[in-house]
Design a protein around this motif. Structure first.
Motif, PDB file in Angstrom:
ATOM      1  N   ASN A  66       0.803  -1.221   0.000  1.00  0.00           N
ATOM      2  CA  ASN A  66       0.000   0.000   0.000  1.00  0.00           C
ATOM      3  C   ASN A  66       0.838   1.273   0.000  1.00  0.00           C
ATOM      4  OD1 ASN A  66       0.987  -0.075   2.598  1.00  0.00           O
ATOM      5  ND2 ASN A  66      -0.973  -0.591   3.544  1.00  0.00           N
ATOM      6  N   GLU A  67       2.152   1.141  -0.290  1.00  0.00           N
ATOM      7  CA  GLU A  67       3.038   2.300  -0.361  1.00  0.00           C
ATOM      8  C   GLU A  67       3.402   2.555  -1.817  1.00  0.00           C
ATOM      9  OE1 GLU A  67       6.388   2.005   2.224  1.00  0.00           O
ATOM     10  OE2 GLU A  67       5.198   1.319   3.939  1.00  0.00           O
ATOM     11  N   SER A  68       2.914   3.657  -2.359  1.00  0.00           N
ATOM     12  CA  SER A  68       3.061   3.950  -3.783  1.00  0.00           C
ATOM     13  C   SER A  68       4.522   4.042  -4.210  1.00  0.00           C
ATOM     14  CB  SER A  68       2.333   5.258  -4.113  1.00  0.00           C
ATOM     15  OG  SER A  68       2.491   5.597  -5.464  1.00  0.00           O
ATOM     16  N   GLU A  69       5.337   4.728  -3.424  1.00  0.00           N
ATOM     17  CA  GLU A  69       6.745   4.915  -3.797  1.00  0.00           C
ATOM     18  C   GLU A  69       7.482   3.580  -3.853  1.00  0.00           C
ATOM     19  OE1 GLU A  69      10.772   7.295  -2.290  1.00  0.00           O
ATOM     20  OE2 GLU A  69       8.823   7.706  -1.358  1.00  0.00           O
ATOM     21  N   MET A  70       7.241   2.731  -2.860  1.00  0.00           N
ATOM     22  CA  MET A  70       7.905   1.425  -2.848  1.00  0.00           C
ATOM     23  C   MET A  70       7.409   0.544  -3.992  1.00  0.00           C
ATOM     24  SD  MET A  70      10.189  -0.500  -1.672  1.00  0.00           S
ATOM     25  CE  MET A  70      10.712   0.391  -0.195  1.00  0.00           C
ATOM     26  N   ASN A  71       6.125   0.625  -4.305  1.00  0.00           N
ATOM     27  CA  ASN A  71       5.599  -0.143  -5.439  1.00  0.00           C
ATOM     28  C   ASN A  71       6.311   0.245  -6.731  1.00  0.00           C
ATOM     29  OD1 ASN A  71       3.782  -1.448  -3.787  1.00  0.00           O
ATOM     30  ND2 ASN A  71       2.028  -0.178  -4.359  1.00  0.00           N
ATOM     31  N   HIS A  72       6.538   1.553  -6.908  1.00  0.00           N
ATOM     32  CA  HIS A  72       7.236   2.031  -8.101  1.00  0.00           C
ATOM     33  C   HIS A  72       8.658   1.469  -8.155  1.00  0.00           C
ATOM     34  CE1 HIS A  72       8.522   4.736 -11.301  1.00  0.00           C
ATOM     35  NE2 HIS A  72       9.565   5.056 -10.561  1.00  0.00           N
ATOM     36  N   LEU A  95      -4.255  -3.421  -2.548  1.00  0.00           N
ATOM     37  CA  LEU A  95      -4.589  -2.695  -3.770  1.00  0.00           C
ATOM     38  C   LEU A  95      -5.980  -3.102  -4.249  1.00  0.00           C
ATOM     39  CD1 LEU A  95      -1.254  -3.156  -5.791  1.00  0.00           C
ATOM     40  CD2 LEU A  95      -1.951  -1.103  -4.552  1.00  0.00           C
ATOM     41  N   THR A  96      -6.559  -2.285  -5.091  1.00  0.00           N
ATOM     42  CA  THR A  96      -7.790  -2.686  -5.747  1.00  0.00           C
ATOM     43  C   THR A  96      -7.449  -3.598  -6.919  1.00  0.00           C
ATOM     44  OG1 THR A  96      -7.821  -0.858  -7.335  1.00  0.00           O
ATOM     45  CG2 THR A  96      -8.825  -0.463  -5.172  1.00  0.00           C
ATOM     46  N   GLU A  97      -8.441  -4.295  -7.409  1.00  0.00           N
ATOM     47  CA  GLU A  97      -8.241  -5.167  -8.560  1.00  0.00           C
ATOM     48  C   GLU A  97      -7.767  -4.367  -9.767  1.00  0.00           C
ATOM     49  OE1 GLU A  97     -11.044  -8.192 -11.177  1.00  0.00           O
ATOM     50  OE2 GLU A  97     -11.361  -8.035  -9.001  1.00  0.00           O
ATOM     51  N   GLU A  98      -8.351  -3.190  -9.959  1.00  0.00           N
ATOM     52  CA  GLU A  98      -7.970  -2.346 -11.103  1.00  0.00           C
ATOM     53  C   GLU A  98      -6.526  -1.862 -10.985  1.00  0.00           C
ATOM     54  OE1 GLU A  98     -10.776  -2.072  -9.338  1.00  0.00           O
ATOM     55  OE2 GLU A  98     -12.071  -2.957 -10.886  1.00  0.00           O
ATOM     56  N   GLU A  99      -6.106  -1.513  -9.768  1.00  0.00           N
ATOM     57  CA  GLU A  99      -4.728  -1.057  -9.571  1.00  0.00           C
ATOM     58  C   GLU A  99      -3.741  -2.175  -9.884  1.00  0.00           C
ATOM     59  OE1 GLU A  99      -5.108   2.329  -6.051  1.00  0.00           O
ATOM     60  OE2 GLU A  99      -5.175   0.194  -5.522  1.00  0.00           O
ATOM     61  N   LEU A 100      -4.048  -3.375  -9.414  1.00  0.00           N
ATOM     62  CA  LEU A 100      -3.161  -4.506  -9.682  1.00  0.00           C
ATOM     63  C   LEU A 100      -3.078  -4.799 -11.167  1.00  0.00           C
ATOM     64  CD1 LEU A 100      -1.392  -6.886  -8.827  1.00  0.00           C
ATOM     65  CD2 LEU A 100      -3.500  -8.227  -8.540  1.00  0.00           C
ATOM     66  N   ILE A 101      -4.201  -4.828 -11.849  1.00  0.00           N
ATOM     67  CA  ILE A 101      -4.213  -5.093 -13.287  1.00  0.00           C
ATOM     68  C   ILE A 101      -3.419  -4.026 -14.034  1.00  0.00           C
ATOM     69  CG2 ILE A 101      -5.698  -5.185 -15.336  1.00  0.00           C
ATOM     70  CD1 ILE A 101      -7.826  -6.528 -13.546  1.00  0.00           C
ATOM     71  N   GLY A 102      -3.492  -2.789 -13.559  1.00  0.00           N
ATOM     72  CA  GLY A 102      -2.689  -1.723 -14.150  1.00  0.00           C
ATOM     73  C   GLY A 102      -1.205  -2.007 -14.051  1.00  0.00           C
ATOM     74  N   PHE A 103      -0.759  -2.499 -12.892  1.00  0.00           N
ATOM     75  CA  PHE A 103       0.655  -2.849 -12.714  1.00  0.00           C
ATOM     76  C   PHE A 103       1.035  -4.006 -13.643  1.00  0.00           C
ATOM     77  CE2 PHE A 103       0.455  -0.819  -8.381  1.00  0.00           C
ATOM     78  CZ  PHE A 103       1.483   0.092  -8.596  1.00  0.00           C
ATOM     79  N   ILE A 104       0.156  -4.996 -13.757  1.00  0.00           N
ATOM     80  CA  ILE A 104       0.449  -6.149 -14.621  1.00  0.00           C
ATOM     81  C   ILE A 104       0.622  -5.701 -16.073  1.00  0.00           C
ATOM     82  CG2 ILE A 104      -0.451  -8.317 -15.542  1.00  0.00           C
ATOM     83  CD1 ILE A 104      -1.863  -8.728 -12.830  1.00  0.00           C
ATOM     84  N   HIS A 105      -0.297  -4.877 -16.563  1.00  0.00           N
ATOM     85  CA  HIS A 105      -0.201  -4.407 -17.954  1.00  0.00           C
ATOM     86  C   HIS A 105       1.017  -3.502 -18.156  1.00  0.00           C
ATOM     87  CE1 HIS A 105      -3.746  -6.275 -19.434  1.00  0.00           C
ATOM     88  NE2 HIS A 105      -4.589  -5.604 -18.656  1.00  0.00           N
TER      89      HIS A 105
END
Length: 313
Positions: free
Chosen positions: A104-110, A140-150
């Motif tokens: 849930n940490e945006s900077e670390m996810n990046h 994360l939400t499902e949409e957020e995760l799918i965004g990362f996958i794509h």
């Protein structure tokens, strides 16, 4: 590596139940020696936990221990030294399933996603995992995760890209399943309170549910295992005997039916107690001091102590 699968396949569940402790230990050692498809890598030494910086020395030492027993190694993060795991594993001739840890940490996810892309561009990844149990934790939400996958798939085009979660998430979330090139399913009969007697049948059902949801895509079991100590859960009880039986049966099935399985886990790690209770520290094939579990290490320990007393080591 020699895979003597004929010796493994000759063992039935009844034969395991009837074995003495010594016989079970010998069977465990024989199956381990015959090798496995994959192993989840536990890099944290006693006193360490996620957030601490890993060193090349400790990673190299532990990978050297598991190398004779597995063709693949799975890592869970691309930061804080974890990015060294696929590099060293490749040097040692192993294949790699590399994960970017999402929370849930945006900077670390990046940082994790960029680290995954970098390792892939360097040819250090054979299968890429975008997140681990993010839906299960609700980070994360499902949409957020799918965004990362794509996002990852747009740059990593020469290797399979998937997402790791419990098998049922791929049944309940078809959009995530559709976004993945490969389905990376965690299957734990223990965590669903299944007794050891029915655990293999239960795991096969978990796997088959994921296969049905995958609709032709490859399914890899990215985690499965059984704890050797701690409190039980309904009909599931941790013990060294049960952990050995589960490992033996898992590897037997993996070879008989050609199922790609990453066993959880390589080493016991004490920090996991915080999130999983007392069983969290006891999932390893090796203990926290890097000695093989389920065998008599007393003689080896006594020899080491005598040599240390003489200052020979």
């Amino acid at each position: 590596m020699s895979y003597r699968s004929d010796k493994i396949m000759s063992l039935s569940g009844a034969e395991l139940d009837n074995k003495t402790t010594k016989g079970l230990q010998n069977c465990f050692k024989r199956v381990l020696k015959s090798g496995m498809h994959g192993l989840c890598f536990s890099p944290y030494q006693e006193g360490q936990q996620p957030g601490d910086q890993l060193t090349e020395k400790q990673i190299r030492k532990r990978l050297k221990i598991i190398k004779p027993h597995t063709k693949w190694v799975r890592s869970f993060s691309c930061t804080e030294g974890n990015e060294l795991i696929p590099k060293i594993a490749k040097e040692m001739g192993m294949k790699t399933l590399v994960g970017a840890w999402l929370g849930n940490e945006s900077e670390m996810n990046h940082k994790e996603i960029e680290g995954l892309k970098k390792l892939a561009s360097e040819g250090l990844i054979d299968v890429a995992a975008v997140g681990n149990e993010v839906m299960y934790r609700g980070d994360l939400t499902e949409e957020e995760l799918i965004g990362f996958i794509h996002n990852v798939k747009s740059e990593i085009t020469d290797i399979p890209v998937g997402y790791v979660d419990a098998y049922y998430e791929f049944v309940h979330r078809p959009k995530i399943t559709e976004a993945c090139d490969v389905i990376l399913a965690n299957c734990y009969p223990y965590w669903e309170g299944c007794s050891i007697e029915y655990s293999l049948i239960y795991m096969k059902d978990m796997y088959n549910q994921a296969v049905k949801a995958a609709k032709g895509k490859k399914v890899i079991i990215t985690e499965t295992g059984w704890p050797s100590q701690g409190e039980g859960l309904n009909g599931a009880f941790p013990s060294e005997g049960n952990a050995m039986k589960y490992f033996i049966n898992t590897q037997k099935w993996s070879k008989e039916d050609d199922i790609d399985i990453f066993y959880f886990s390589s080493f016991d790690e004490s920090w996991k107690v915080g999130s999983e209770g007392d069983v969290g520290a006891y999932w390893g094939l090796w203990d926290k001091n890097e000695n093989l579990n389920f065998v008599d290490n007393n003689n080896l320990t006594n020899i080491k102590n005598r040599l240390a007393a003489k200052k020979w080591i």
